[in-house]
Design a protein around this motif. Structure first.
Motif, mmCIF file in Angstrom:
data_model
loop_
_atom_site.group_PDB
_atom_site.id
_atom_site.type_symbol
_atom_site.label_atom_id
_atom_site.label_comp_id
_atom_site.label_asym_id
_atom_site.label_seq_id
_atom_site.Cartn_x
_atom_site.Cartn_y
_atom_site.Cartn_z
ATOM 1 N N ILE A 106 0.835 -1.201 0.000
ATOM 2 C CA ILE A 106 0.000 0.000 0.000
ATOM 3 C C ILE A 106 0.874 1.257 0.000
ATOM 4 C CG2 ILE A 106 -1.823 1.267 1.199
ATOM 5 C CD1 ILE A 106 -2.762 -1.355 2.408
ATOM 6 N N ILE A 107 2.005 1.198 0.724
ATOM 7 C CA ILE A 107 2.948 2.328 0.677
ATOM 8 C C ILE A 107 3.456 2.506 -0.747
ATOM 9 C CG2 ILE A 107 5.090 3.291 1.597
ATOM 10 C CD1 ILE A 107 4.728 1.490 4.041
ATOM 11 N N ALA A 108 3.681 1.383 -1.435
ATOM 12 C CA ALA A 108 4.126 1.446 -2.832
ATOM 13 C C ALA A 108 3.058 2.096 -3.715
ATOM 14 C CB ALA A 108 4.463 0.041 -3.346
ATOM 15 N N TRP A 109 1.782 1.869 -3.402
ATOM 16 C CA TRP A 109 0.718 2.575 -4.135
ATOM 17 C C TRP A 109 0.894 4.084 -3.968
ATOM 18 C CZ3 TRP A 109 -4.368 -0.200 -2.103
ATOM 19 C CH2 TRP A 109 -4.323 -1.555 -2.471
ATOM 20 N N SER A 110 1.155 4.518 -2.729
ATOM 21 C CA SER A 110 1.334 5.952 -2.461
ATOM 22 C C SER A 110 2.499 6.511 -3.257
ATOM 23 C CB SER A 110 1.568 6.189 -0.965
ATOM 24 O OG SER A 110 0.527 5.665 -0.192
ATOM 25 N N LEU A 111 3.571 5.738 -3.330
ATOM 26 C CA LEU A 111 4.750 6.186 -4.081
ATOM 27 C C LEU A 111 4.423 6.330 -5.560
ATOM 28 C CD1 LEU A 111 7.716 6.904 -3.764
ATOM 29 C CD2 LEU A 111 8.285 4.496 -4.111
ATOM 30 N N ASN A 112 3.663 5.377 -6.100
ATOM 31 C CA ASN A 112 3.232 5.464 -7.495
ATOM 32 C C ASN A 112 2.364 6.689 -7.733
ATOM 33 O OD1 ASN A 112 3.603 2.951 -9.590
ATOM 34 N ND2 ASN A 112 3.865 2.291 -7.475
ATOM 35 N N TYR A 113 1.424 6.923 -6.813
ATOM 36 C CA TYR A 113 0.505 8.047 -6.980
ATOM 37 C C TYR A 113 1.207 9.386 -6.791
ATOM 38 C CZ TYR A 113 -4.010 5.965 -7.951
ATOM 39 O OH TYR A 113 -5.078 5.345 -8.588
ATOM 40 N N LEU A 114 2.277 9.395 -6.032
ATOM 41 C CA LEU A 114 3.085 10.610 -5.931
ATOM 42 C C LEU A 114 3.609 11.002 -7.314
ATOM 43 C CD1 LEU A 114 5.741 11.260 -3.172
ATOM 44 C CD2 LEU A 114 6.196 11.890 -5.531
ATOM 45 N N VAL A 115 4.063 9.999 -8.064
ATOM 46 C CA VAL A 115 4.545 10.238 -9.427
ATOM 47 C C VAL A 115 3.384 10.586 -10.360
ATOM 48 C CG1 VAL A 115 5.744 9.218 -11.407
ATOM 49 C CG2 VAL A 115 6.529 8.713 -9.086
ATOM 50 N N PHE A 116 2.258 9.872 -10.196
ATOM 51 C CA PHE A 116 1.082 10.142 -11.031
ATOM 52 C C PHE A 116 0.595 11.586 -10.867
ATOM 53 C CE2 PHE A 116 -0.310 5.412 -10.602
ATOM 54 C CZ PHE A 116 0.641 5.047 -11.547
ATOM 55 N N SER A 117 0.813 12.155 -9.671
ATOM 56 C CA SER A 117 0.323 13.507 -9.394
ATOM 57 C C SER A 117 0.941 14.552 -10.311
ATOM 58 C CB SER A 117 0.615 13.888 -7.934
ATOM 59 O OG SER A 117 -0.098 13.062 -7.044
ATOM 60 N N ILE A 118 2.135 14.276 -10.797
ATOM 61 C CA ILE A 118 2.832 15.255 -11.641
ATOM 62 C C ILE A 118 2.013 15.577 -12.889
ATOM 63 C CG2 ILE A 118 4.919 15.703 -13.003
ATOM 64 C CD1 ILE A 118 6.418 13.850 -11.026
ATOM 65 N N THR A 119 1.441 14.537 -13.500
ATOM 66 C CA THR A 119 0.640 14.737 -14.720
ATOM 67 C C THR A 119 -0.829 14.397 -14.509
ATOM 68 O OG1 THR A 119 1.158 12.482 -15.457
ATOM 69 C CG2 THR A 119 2.639 14.257 -16.213
ATOM 70 N N ARG A 120 -1.190 14.065 -13.251
ATOM 71 C CA ARG A 120 -2.554 13.628 -12.933
ATOM 72 C C ARG A 120 -2.970 12.493 -13.866
ATOM 73 N NH1 ARG A 120 -1.732 18.514 -12.905
ATOM 74 N NH2 ARG A 120 -2.556 18.899 -14.981
ATOM 75 N N SER A 121 -2.164 11.435 -13.830
ATOM 76 C CA SER A 121 -2.320 10.293 -14.742
ATOM 77 C C SER A 121 -3.630 9.546 -14.579
ATOM 78 C CB SER A 121 -1.159 9.305 -14.535
ATOM 79 O OG SER A 121 0.078 9.940 -14.676
ATOM 80 N N TRP A 122 -4.333 9.779 -13.480
ATOM 81 C CA TRP A 122 -5.581 9.052 -13.243
ATOM 82 C C TRP A 122 -6.719 9.517 -14.157
ATOM 83 C CZ3 TRP A 122 -2.975 11.426 -9.033
ATOM 84 C CH2 TRP A 122 -3.306 12.775 -8.835
ATOM 85 N N GLY A 123 -6.543 10.641 -14.839
ATOM 86 C CA GLY A 123 -7.504 11.092 -15.831
ATOM 87 C C GLY A 123 -8.839 11.520 -15.259
ATOM 88 N N ALA A 124 -9.872 11.383 -16.070
ATOM 89 C CA ALA A 124 -11.193 11.882 -15.693
ATOM 90 C C ALA A 124 -11.959 10.930 -14.783
ATOM 91 C CB ALA A 124 -12.020 12.155 -16.955
#
Length: 509
Positions: A106-124
């Motif tokens: 789960i901590i690894a999820w947070s680390l991934n989402y930290l990177v995703f935040s740069i471009t907001r990779s999660w989309g709409a």
């Protein structure tokens, strides 16, 4: 046989930052806020505060006093009480060993989402992204669905940090890390909370969080929920606090340290509630949907609701990204400060008993834990995580807390706990600890355990196949006890002079 030269905390602040870091974890962000939301809102704070005073603080004093007096982790401390009690210490330290396997993921999820935040990779559609593209959730626990390699890379980074920090020991590793991480986490959470409180619609969300429903606090289940929240959020009965206290200097204020640790953790709980519900209120108002549609407890708050909120924040895109980075970095820090305490719990137990180097023990635990975490980094990981977490929490921590309270309250004796705790403390404790440890806590934890057992036999947990519940639930819960009994039967190869405090000596005092 050789004697272990014990490390020691360099300062009281370092100890407090480390115990608070151990207690404050990922669950603070999504367990307490929704516990309050579902159990009377602002009115829940009354039973919650009462539970802090009658369970959180006295049990923390009990564990700090026991670990400090015995100068050992959970295993050595219970062995000193009597060798037949040694298995309790191993059983306690098996819990964080198992939890780390999925907690690190789960901590690894947070680390991934930290990177995703740069471009907001999660989309709409953050919900579809989280369960589909990111986790690749399979059809069930037996459908592994292959490795999620981005999660696996995060798991590698998390376990490397766990290994790097804890192998350096208490003063040079954990204390130095927590003196940075815990204050930084507090600063980040304050910033996130202030941003949430200033959003349009924040008051709407806070109304759901804080509006008191006093009729609910007449329900016994609400009080049980308050005690469950306090017990599970303070990292008790898993060997962590006993291990940490064993490294305290001789003249340490046990009582004050316990109050500070418990109430600091509860402050993080409350701040997280303000941050989460003010932000969810904004999402509900901005999306023009009922609050119930955006309020989902569990990891979905962090990895679905917050990404959606981040993308909707009324600020420039780079500021949205910065806010996202801060939020997921805060989750990451909270996770790491907790995971290193879990690793240290078992490491201290092993170091006390076996003639091995700290680095060798930490390396072995980290490799084994990493392999376990990789199972959770598959498409079936979220299913396996859910089952294991349910059984470890319901039948591991609750039962161990009950056993610990009975053994330390009646066999070791609350008089010894109070005598040692009061020795160098600024203010003293009396009958209040006797009542809480001997009567109230066993009653509450016993009720919780029985209720969990009754509910478990009504139907397989969460509708999972019975085979999966047995394999990942009951087998893990029973396996921890079996392994604890095996380890307690092994001979000691590193013994401290005061190990042999036998049953006769204890009963005579």
């Amino acid at each position: 046989m050789e004697k272990l030269e014990r490390d020691q905390w360099r300062s009281r602040a370092g100890f407090i930052f480390s115990t608070v870091g151990a207690a404050v974890g990922l669950g603070n962000f999504w367990r307490f806020p929704f516990m309050a939301y579902e159990n009377g809102g602002g009115a829940f704070l009354l039973p919650y505060f009462f539970a802090l005073l009658t369970a959180g603080v006295p049990l923390m004093i009990m564990e700090f006093s026991f670990g400090h007096k015995m100068r050992g982790g959970a295993t050595l401390s219970f062995a000193k009480l009597g060798r037949k009690y040694e298995f309790i210490g191993w059983w306690q330290t098996m819990v964080p060993l198992v939890v780390m396997c999925y907690y690190s993921t789960i901590i690894a999820w947070s680390l991934n989402y930290l990177v995703f935040s740069i471009t907001r990779s999660w989309g709409a559609d953050p919900n579809a992204f989280f369960g589909g593209k990111f986790l690749g959730v399979s059809s069930g626990p037996w459908d592994l669905g292959g490795f999620r390699w981005n999660i696996a890379l995060g798991v590698i980074a998390v376990w490397f940090l766990n290994y790097y920090i804890t192998r350096r020991g208490i003063s040079q590793g954990i204390e130095k890390a927590c003196r940075i991480m815990t204050p930084l986490l507090a600063v980040l959470l304050v910033i996130i909370t202030l941003r949430g409180l200033t959003l349009p619609g924040a008051a709407y969300g806070l109304n759901w969080f804080l509006k008191p429903e006093f009729s609910k606090i007449m329900n016994a289940k609400v009080w049980i929920a308050a005690y469950a929240q306090v017990f599970f959020s303070t990292t008790l009965a898993v060997g962590v606090m006993i291990a940490y206290a064993s490294y305290l200097p001789e003249k340490s204020d046990i009582v004050n340290n316990s109050f500070i640790t418990v109430f600091s953790n509860s402050s993080f709980d409350f701040l997280a509630g303000l941050a989460v519900f003010s932000t969810l209120g904004y999402v509900a108002v901005a999306s023009n949907v009922p609050f119930e549609q955006v309020a989902s407890s569990g990891a979905g708050v962090a990895f679905v609701a917050f990404p959606k909120a981040i993308s909707m924040l009324p600020m420039p895109r780079f500021m949205q990204s910065l806010f996202g980075i801060m939020f997921f970095f805060a989750l990451f820090i909270a996770g790491i400060s907790s995971s290193i305490s879990m690793l240290e719990s078992f490491a201290t137990a092993a170091l006390d008993k076996y003639s091995m180097t700290r680095e060798d023990i930490i390396k072995r635990i980290s490799i084994g834990g990493f392999i376990g975490s990789m199972l959770i980094a598959t498409g079936a990981g979220v299913h396996i995580l859910d089952i294991v977490d349910h059984f470890v929490s319901s039948y591991g921590i609750a039962l161990l807390g009950l056993i610990e309270a009975i053994v330390l309250g009646y066999i070791y004796g609350t008089s010894r706990i109070k005598e040692h705790a009061n020795l160098y403390s600024d203010f003293k404790i009396g009958w209040w600890l006797d009542f809480c440890v001997k009567f109230l806590t066993p009653l509450i934890l016993g009720y919780m355990f029985v209720q969990n057992i009754v509910n478990e036999f009504k139907a397989p947990y969460a509708g999972y196949p019975l085979s999966a519940v047995i394999a990942f639930g009951w087998s893990v819960a029973v396996g921890m006890l079996v392994m604890a009994l095996y380890l307690s039967s092994r001979p000691w190869t590193r013994v401290q002079p005061e190990l042999e405090i036998n049953d006769r000596a204890v009963s005579e005092e």
